[in-house]
Design a protein around this motif. Structure first.
Motif, PDB file in Angstrom:
ATOM      1  N   GLY A 140       0.812  -1.208   0.000  1.00 23.97           N
ATOM      2  CA  GLY A 140       0.000   0.000   0.000  1.00 23.97           C
ATOM      3  C   GLY A 140       0.846   1.257   0.000  1.00 23.97           C
ATOM      4  O   GLY A 140       0.560   2.219  -0.719  1.00 23.97           O
ATOM      5  N   LEU A 168       0.840   4.089  -2.947  1.00 22.26           N
ATOM      6  CA  LEU A 168       0.503   5.487  -2.676  1.00 22.26           C
ATOM      7  C   LEU A 168       1.613   6.427  -3.137  1.00 22.26           C
ATOM      8  O   LEU A 168       1.333   7.528  -3.627  1.00 22.26           O
ATOM      9  N   ALA A 226      -6.289   7.108   2.183  1.00 22.24           N
ATOM     10  CA  ALA A 226      -5.551   5.840   2.158  1.00 22.24           C
ATOM     11  C   ALA A 226      -4.203   5.992   2.861  1.00 22.24           C
ATOM     12  O   ALA A 226      -3.734   5.059   3.529  1.00 22.24           O
ATOM     13  N   PHE A 270      -8.573   1.876  -0.161  1.00 27.14           N
ATOM     14  CA  PHE A 270      -8.028   1.604  -1.496  1.00 27.14           C
ATOM     15  C   PHE A 270      -9.130   1.327  -2.506  1.00 27.14           C
ATOM     16  O   PHE A 270      -8.991   1.668  -3.689  1.00 27.14           O
ATOM     17  N   ARG A 289      -9.603   3.756  -5.845  1.00 28.98           N
ATOM     18  CA  ARG A 289      -9.741   3.280  -7.227  1.00 28.98           C
ATOM     19  C   ARG A 289     -10.899   3.956  -7.931  1.00 28.98           C
ATOM     20  O   ARG A 289     -10.817   4.286  -9.114  1.00 28.98           O
ATOM     21  N   SER A 337      -7.336  -5.506  -2.765  1.00 34.65           N
ATOM     22  CA  SER A 337      -7.700  -4.111  -3.018  1.00 34.65           C
ATOM     23  C   SER A 337      -6.474  -3.285  -3.383  1.00 34.65           C
ATOM     24  O   SER A 337      -6.499  -2.487  -4.318  1.00 34.65           O
ATOM     25  N   VAL A 338      -5.383  -3.488  -2.648  1.00 38.40           N
ATOM     26  CA  VAL A 338      -4.151  -2.749  -2.938  1.00 38.40           C
ATOM     27  C   VAL A 338      -3.598  -3.146  -4.295  1.00 38.40           C
ATOM     28  O   VAL A 338      -3.217  -2.295  -5.110  1.00 38.40           O
ATOM     29  N   THR A 379      -5.571  -1.728  -7.115  1.00 39.83           N
ATOM     30  CA  THR A 379      -5.316  -0.292  -7.252  1.00 39.83           C
ATOM     31  C   THR A 379      -4.045  -0.045  -8.046  1.00 39.83           C
ATOM     32  O   THR A 379      -3.982   0.871  -8.876  1.00 39.83           O
ATOM     33  N   GLU A 380      -3.031  -0.858  -7.815  1.00 38.85           N
ATOM     34  CA  GLU A 380      -1.807  -0.714  -8.607  1.00 38.85           C
ATOM     35  C   GLU A 380      -2.072  -1.012 -10.087  1.00 38.85           C
ATOM     36  O   GLU A 380      -1.576  -0.315 -10.977  1.00 38.85           O
TER      37      GLU A 380
END
Length: 507
Positions: free
Chosen positions: A203, A207, A296, A335, A339, A422-423, A426-427
């Motif tokens: 995470g 970020l 986040a 996260f 998104r 989730s992380v 997001t990436e």
């Protein structure tokens, strides 16, 4: 290289990212004292004969099954050996290092009951470059048990690790690095595996990248508004101050800074009194992205510097407490929300491409500009449909990762956060957004070329030139390390490896 020291102050995300990228990690004396005090309290509790989850009892649905004293060490070994099931692409080395550093930081908060030797072994592995090989699919988000078990397995001399570019059995990697395998005692096995090291560490890396992407998104907008002779009045400080979300104010300020010296800021510069919403509401949308980025960030800071073990070995109260602090719910939802905000940034970018397409078509009614022949004359126009496809793929990733947990372990584990997913998602969304922004830059550059006029903004001149100074767009792969890496070089840092091979440090 100056090491990062975990001591009295909270560890920052910047320090965590530095360790992930190779900076050594050390423990200060206050942190060592907290670890020792926590372990001493656990030893005292164990001597009382009370039931302690995962120490003198089994785990999961076996929570009320007592373990004989002579089998306690065997239980910790069993926990490490039996919880490493995972598959899929390998986690990048930076993510693995971040996960190890997060676990050391968590132990240093003093609530884990882990032995000083457990923290020392993880630090020795980090500083010597012994990196466990971890797969990406295995955690449901009620602690990253599978990947953390993969780290623990190497620490005890099993598992698989990468050392100096070679993938080795864990025992061999430790031997070559001069590290003694850890002997698990007390609660060491459970302390090593029941933690959210991957979700938190990954995470922080995501970020850091997202913050750079937010600025790149502003740069793409400025080039497009310059190319279309848009109206930047919505980026003004008074407009931002009238609705003072910090993210919106920051976005407007950055956009206005990028436009310094532009003719668009003069009375007769803009073509119209106001633009389409994909230009006009950029501060609001990019501001929302920054707001959820901050949300986040607070979640990662809190998780990183918390004692999230179950049971919690609370030195201050002298008690051992069963609890649910291993559940990173705020981080996971943050996260998911990030998104959604990220996809809105991409939606505006894709909409602006339509305006750029229309403007380029109008400018080319009389034919291509002199000196330009063939498809390479307008690389951005070629990628317009690819940009639309990219946005469609990006939009799919807005679906929440936190709402699809299943019931596990005879109904005992009947909720999960999906934090690691989730992380990771997001990436993936960031990769697509960066590609989309880079594609937007190209038709904006096409428009500037086919309708030449004076442009006085340093930023747009730089971006409109940079794609053409590199190899033609149609020869570059449509990946974030291709298109986006050329248009926005600053977003290349800490990019993830996308294959199944041994993870590599991203420099």
């Amino acid at each position: 290289m100056e090491p990062v020291t975990i001591s009295d102050l909270p560890m920052t995300q910047e320090e965590l990212v530095a360790v992930a990228q190779g900076t050594p990690l050390v423990l200060g004396e206050p942190a060592k004292a907290r670890i020792a005090a926590s372990r001493a309290l656990l030893d005292e509790a164990m001597s009382s004969g009370d039931a302690i989850y995962g120490v003198s009892t089994s785990v999961g649905h076996g929570k009320d099954t007592r373990v004989p004293r002579e089998e306690l060490e065997q239980l910790q070994q069993f926990l490490v050996a039996s919880h490493g099931g995972a598959f899929g692409p390998l986690l990048d080395r930076t993510v693995v290092r971040a996960a190890m550093a997060v676990r050391v930081c968590g132990m240093a908060r003093g609530g884990s009951g882990a032995s000083p030797a457990a923290a020392d072994t993880l630090m020795a592995m980090l500083n010597a470059g012994v990196h466990p090989v971890l797969h990406s699919t295995g955690s449901v988000g009620a602690a990253d048990i599978s990947p953390m078990a993969g780290i623990a397995q190497v620490a005890v001399g099993t598992g698989t690790a990468e050392f100096r570019g070679e993938v080795l059995p864990g025992a061999e990697a430790l031997l070559r690095a001069g590290i003694e395998p850890l002997r698990l005692q007390g609660r060491d096995g459970l302390a090593l595996i029941s933690a959210n090291g991957v979700s938190i560490g990954h995470g922080a890396l995501v970020l850091a990248r997202a913050a750079r992407t937010a600025r790149a998104a502003d740069q793409a907008v400025v080039l497009s508004i310059e190319a279309t002779r848009g109206n930047p009045s919505g980026f003004s400080a008074p407009a931002a101050a009238a609705k003072p979300y910090p993210g919106q104010v920051a976005a407007a300020a950055h956009l206005h800074e990028l436009l310094k010296g532009s003719q668009l800021l003069t009375r007769d510069g803009p073509r119209s009194v106001q633009d389409a919403l994909s230009f006009r509401v950029v501060p609001q949308v990019h501001g929302a992205f920054r707001e959820f980025l901050a949300t986040a960030g607070r979640a990662v800071d809190t998780e990183l510097n918390s004692a999230s073990d179950n049971p919690l070995i609370d030195v201050e109260s002298g008690s051992v407490l069963s609890n649910g602090n291993f559940h990173p719910m705020v981080l996971a939802i943050a996260f998911d929300a990030l998104r959604v905000a990220l996809v809105h940034v991409g939606q505006l970018s894709e909409r602006r491409m339509s305006h750029l397409w229309t403007a380029v078509m109008a400018a080319m009614k009389s034919g291509p500009p002199p000196g330009n022949r063939g498809p390479a004359a307008a690389p951005g126009m070629q990628l317009r449909y690819a940009g639309s496809a990219c946005y469609t793929e990006l939009r799919l990733l807005a679906a929440p990762a936190t709402l699809d947990s299943t019931v596990l372990d005879v109904g005992v584990e009947d909720h999960a956060t999906g934090a690691m997913l989730s992380v990771r998602t997001t990436e993936q969304a960031l990769c697509l957004l960066e590609d989309l922004l880079a594609i937007e830059v190209l038709p904006a550059a096409d428009l500037l070329r086919v309708s030449p006029r004076e442009h006085s903004v340093p930023g747009p001149r730089r971006f409109s030139g940079s794609p053409r100074r590199r190899r033609p767009a149609q020869d570059r792969p449509r990946t974030s390390t291709g298109i986006c890496g050329n248009a926005f070089p600053e977003t290349r840092r800490t990019r993830p490896a996308r294959g199944r091979g041994s993870p590599q440090v991203q420099r």
